[in-house]
Design a protein around this motif. Structure first.
Motif, PDB file in Angstrom:
ATOM      1  N   SER A  70       0.829  -1.210   0.000  1.00 23.63           N
ATOM      2  CA  SER A  70       0.000   0.000   0.000  1.00 23.63           C
ATOM      3  C   SER A  70       0.860   1.255   0.000  1.00 23.63           C
ATOM      4  O   SER A  70       0.492   2.270  -0.601  1.00 23.63           O
ATOM      5  CB  SER A  70      -0.926  -0.008   1.221  1.00 23.63           C
ATOM      6  OG  SER A  70      -1.856  -1.064   1.142  1.00 23.63           O
ATOM      7  N   VAL A  71       2.023   1.185   0.665  1.00 25.05           N
ATOM      8  CA  VAL A  71       2.943   2.327   0.644  1.00 25.05           C
ATOM      9  C   VAL A  71       3.449   2.567  -0.766  1.00 25.05           C
ATOM     10  O   VAL A  71       3.611   3.718  -1.207  1.00 25.05           O
ATOM     11  CB  VAL A  71       4.098   2.093   1.623  1.00 25.05           C
ATOM     12  CG1 VAL A  71       5.150   3.188   1.485  1.00 25.05           C
ATOM     13  CG2 VAL A  71       3.597   2.019   3.053  1.00 25.05           C
ATOM     14  N   ALA A  72       3.705   1.475  -1.517  1.00 22.62           N
ATOM     15  CA  ALA A  72       4.159   1.631  -2.905  1.00 22.62           C
ATOM     16  C   ALA A  72       3.061   2.214  -3.787  1.00 22.62           C
ATOM     17  O   ALA A  72       3.342   2.965  -4.730  1.00 22.62           O
ATOM     18  CB  ALA A  72       4.607   0.276  -3.453  1.00 22.62           C
ATOM     19  N   MET A  73       1.797   1.893  -3.471  1.00 16.33           N
ATOM     20  CA  MET A  73       0.688   2.452  -4.252  1.00 16.33           C
ATOM     21  C   MET A  73       0.457   3.924  -3.947  1.00 16.33           C
ATOM     22  O   MET A  73       0.076   4.697  -4.829  1.00 16.33           O
ATOM     23  CB  MET A  73      -0.600   1.669  -3.958  1.00 16.33           C
ATOM     24  CG  MET A  73      -0.646   0.274  -4.514  1.00 16.33           C
ATOM     25  SD  MET A  73      -2.244  -0.523  -4.179  1.00 16.33           S
ATOM     26  CE  MET A  73      -3.351   0.562  -5.072  1.00 16.33           C
ATOM     27  N   HIS A  74       0.703   4.320  -2.706  1.00  9.06           N
ATOM     28  CA  HIS A  74       0.468   5.709  -2.283  1.00  9.06           C
ATOM     29  C   HIS A  74       1.720   6.246  -1.578  1.00  9.06           C
ATOM     30  O   HIS A  74       1.720   6.448  -0.358  1.00  9.06           O
ATOM     31  CB  HIS A  74      -0.740   5.785  -1.355  1.00  9.06           C
ATOM     32  CG  HIS A  74      -1.983   5.169  -1.906  1.00  9.06           C
ATOM     33  ND1 HIS A  74      -2.782   5.807  -2.833  1.00  9.06           N
ATOM     34  CD2 HIS A  74      -2.562   3.958  -1.672  1.00  9.06           C
ATOM     35  CE1 HIS A  74      -3.804   5.032  -3.142  1.00  9.06           C
ATOM     36  NE2 HIS A  74      -3.690   3.908  -2.451  1.00  9.06           N
ATOM     37  N   PRO A  75       2.786   6.467  -2.318  1.00  9.24           N
ATOM     38  CA  PRO A  75       4.038   6.908  -1.677  1.00  9.24           C
ATOM     39  C   PRO A  75       3.970   8.307  -1.084  1.00  9.24           C
ATOM     40  O   PRO A  75       4.769   8.654  -0.221  1.00  9.24           O
ATOM     41  CB  PRO A  75       5.054   6.836  -2.826  1.00  9.24           C
ATOM     42  CG  PRO A  75       4.232   7.004  -4.068  1.00  9.24           C
ATOM     43  CD  PRO A  75       2.927   6.334  -3.779  1.00  9.24           C
ATOM     44  N   SER A  76       3.015   9.106  -1.512  1.00 12.41           N
ATOM     45  CA  SER A  76       2.938  10.489  -1.029  1.00 12.41           C
ATOM     46  C   SER A  76       2.131  10.633   0.256  1.00 12.41           C
ATOM     47  O   SER A  76       2.129  11.708   0.855  1.00 12.41           O
ATOM     48  CB  SER A  76       2.325  11.388  -2.109  1.00 12.41           C
ATOM     49  OG  SER A  76       1.006  10.971  -2.417  1.00 12.41           O
ATOM     50  N   SER A  77       1.450   9.578   0.694  1.00 16.81           N
ATOM     51  CA  SER A  77       0.609   9.680   1.883  1.00 16.81           C
ATOM     52  C   SER A  77       0.591   8.351   2.622  1.00 16.81           C
ATOM     53  O   SER A  77       0.053   7.358   2.108  1.00 16.81           O
ATOM     54  CB  SER A  77      -0.819  10.094   1.494  1.00 16.81           C
ATOM     55  OG  SER A  77      -1.665  10.077   2.632  1.00 16.81           O
ATOM     56  N   ASN A  88      -8.158  -3.475   1.019  1.00 17.71           N
ATOM     57  CA  ASN A  88      -7.604  -4.750   0.566  1.00 17.71           C
ATOM     58  C   ASN A  88      -7.884  -5.889   1.543  1.00 17.71           C
ATOM     59  O   ASN A  88      -7.528  -7.040   1.265  1.00 17.71           O
ATOM     60  CB  ASN A  88      -6.097  -4.625   0.356  1.00 17.71           C
ATOM     61  CG  ASN A  88      -5.748  -3.672  -0.770  1.00 17.71           C
ATOM     62  OD1 ASN A  88      -6.585  -3.380  -1.636  1.00 17.71           O
ATOM     63  ND2 ASN A  88      -4.526  -3.165  -0.776  1.00 17.71           N
ATOM     64  N   GLY A  89      -8.471  -5.590   2.696  1.00 16.94           N
ATOM     65  CA  GLY A  89      -8.778  -6.627   3.662  1.00 16.94           C
ATOM     66  C   GLY A  89      -7.621  -7.015   4.554  1.00 16.94           C
ATOM     67  O   GLY A  89      -7.709  -8.019   5.281  1.00 16.94           O
ATOM     68  N   LEU A  90      -6.547  -6.238   4.558  1.00 17.17           N
ATOM     69  CA  LEU A  90      -5.396  -6.546   5.399  1.00 17.17           C
ATOM     70  C   LEU A  90      -5.575  -6.021   6.821  1.00 17.17           C
ATOM     71  O   LEU A  90      -4.856  -6.446   7.733  1.00 17.17           O
ATOM     72  CB  LEU A  90      -4.126  -5.938   4.791  1.00 17.17           C
ATOM     73  CG  LEU A  90      -3.780  -6.430   3.373  1.00 17.17           C
ATOM     74  CD1 LEU A  90      -2.535  -5.709   2.860  1.00 17.17           C
ATOM     75  CD2 LEU A  90      -3.565  -7.935   3.368  1.00 17.17           C
ATOM     76  N   ALA A  91      -6.480  -5.088   7.011  1.00 17.16           N
ATOM     77  CA  ALA A  91      -6.752  -4.540   8.339  1.00 17.16           C
ATOM     78  C   ALA A  91      -8.243  -4.241   8.441  1.00 17.16           C
ATOM     79  O   ALA A  91      -8.925  -4.007   7.422  1.00 17.16           O
ATOM     80  CB  ALA A  91      -5.939  -3.277   8.587  1.00 17.16           C
ATOM     81  N   ASP A  92      -8.755  -4.291   9.672  1.00 17.38           N
ATOM     82  CA  ASP A  92     -10.173  -4.016   9.901  1.00 17.38           C
ATOM     83  C   ASP A  92     -10.436  -2.529  10.098  1.00 17.38           C
ATOM     84  O   ASP A  92     -11.515  -2.034   9.769  1.00 17.38           O
ATOM     85  CB  ASP A  92     -10.657  -4.786  11.136  1.00 17.38           C
ATOM     86  CG  ASP A  92     -10.490  -6.284  10.976  1.00 17.38           C
ATOM     87  OD1 ASP A  92     -10.840  -6.813   9.908  1.00 17.38           O
ATOM     88  OD2 ASP A  92      -9.980  -6.931  11.919  1.00 17.38           O
TER      89      ASP A  92
END
Length: 218
Positions: A70-77, A88-92
């Motif tokens: 997710s950091v790679a998808m949104h490197p600016s935030s 993505n279902g990785l966290a609730d």
């Protein structure tokens, strides 16, 4: 219900971890990816109170880090990356001071805002000046000096060209023979015509711009 919550970043005193010496960390380091190091702060206390008053509906909340994908998808935030993990279902859920944006609303729902940020525009205090020079400069303020030069040059060129073409297209009717005017007389006539054309096109240019502006007060 057991909830897995990620944390986007540190923000003292709202959300942070401590190092081995007990010092509060301002920026995430290796300990950020170590889930055995507990989180502290106002938000953690707030969520703990929610668990306590849920009367057993929420059994436990475990905190983790946001995924590298997710950091790679949104490197600016980092915050948008944390919301991406929820989609993505990785966290609730995610715990942190989030701004509710349109992009993030498409990924996940948000709780009722706890804090409202007030955004204001700060400008220098206007000075009370009534001098003629200052009032004149306000009239010229919309354009830079270079752009004013271009505008004036265009007006002058179009005026001179209109006078020149008008001279070439005029019809001469030989009614009676008149003495040929001198060069000075011709120069005076065409100078007056040119000046009249410049004033006419200049007034048309500026009055046309004001007339098409619905919000103008002139």
């Amino acid at each position: 219900v057991e909830i897995k919550a990620n944390v986007p970043a540190y923000q003292k005193p709202m959300l942070y971890k401590r190092d081995g010496d007990g010092v509060i960390l301002a920026t995430p380091g290796e300990e950020y990816y170590n889930n055995s190091v507990p989180y502290e702060g106002v938000y953690i206390d707030y969520v703990s109170d929610l668990v306590r008053i849920s009367n057993g509906d929420i059994q436990d909340i475990s905190y983790t880090y946001k995924s590298m994908g997710s950091v790679a998808m949104h490197p600016s935030s980092h915050y948008t990356a944390a919301v991406q993990d929820i989609e993505n279902g990785l966290a609730d859920m995610s715990v942190g001071p989030f701004w509710i944006t349109g992009q993030r609303l498409k990924m996940s729902a948000f709780t009722v805002p706890l804090i409202y940020d007030k955004t204001v525009l700060v400008i220098p205090k206007p000075r009370n000046k009534n001098s003629l020079s200052y009032q004149t400069s306000k009239v010229l303020a919309p354009f830079t000096a270079g752009l004013w030069g271009v505008v004036i040059l265009v007006i002058v060129c179009t005026s001179l060209l209109s006078v020149w073409f008008a001279k070439g297209s005029s019809v001469k009717r030989p009614l009676r023979r008149r003495p040929k005017p001198s060069f000075r007389q011709e120069l005076g006539v065409w100078s007056r015509l040119s000046l009249d054309s410049i004033l006419e096109k200049g007034l048309f240019f500026f009055s046309g711009g004001v007339g098409q502006d619905e919000g103008s007060s002139l």
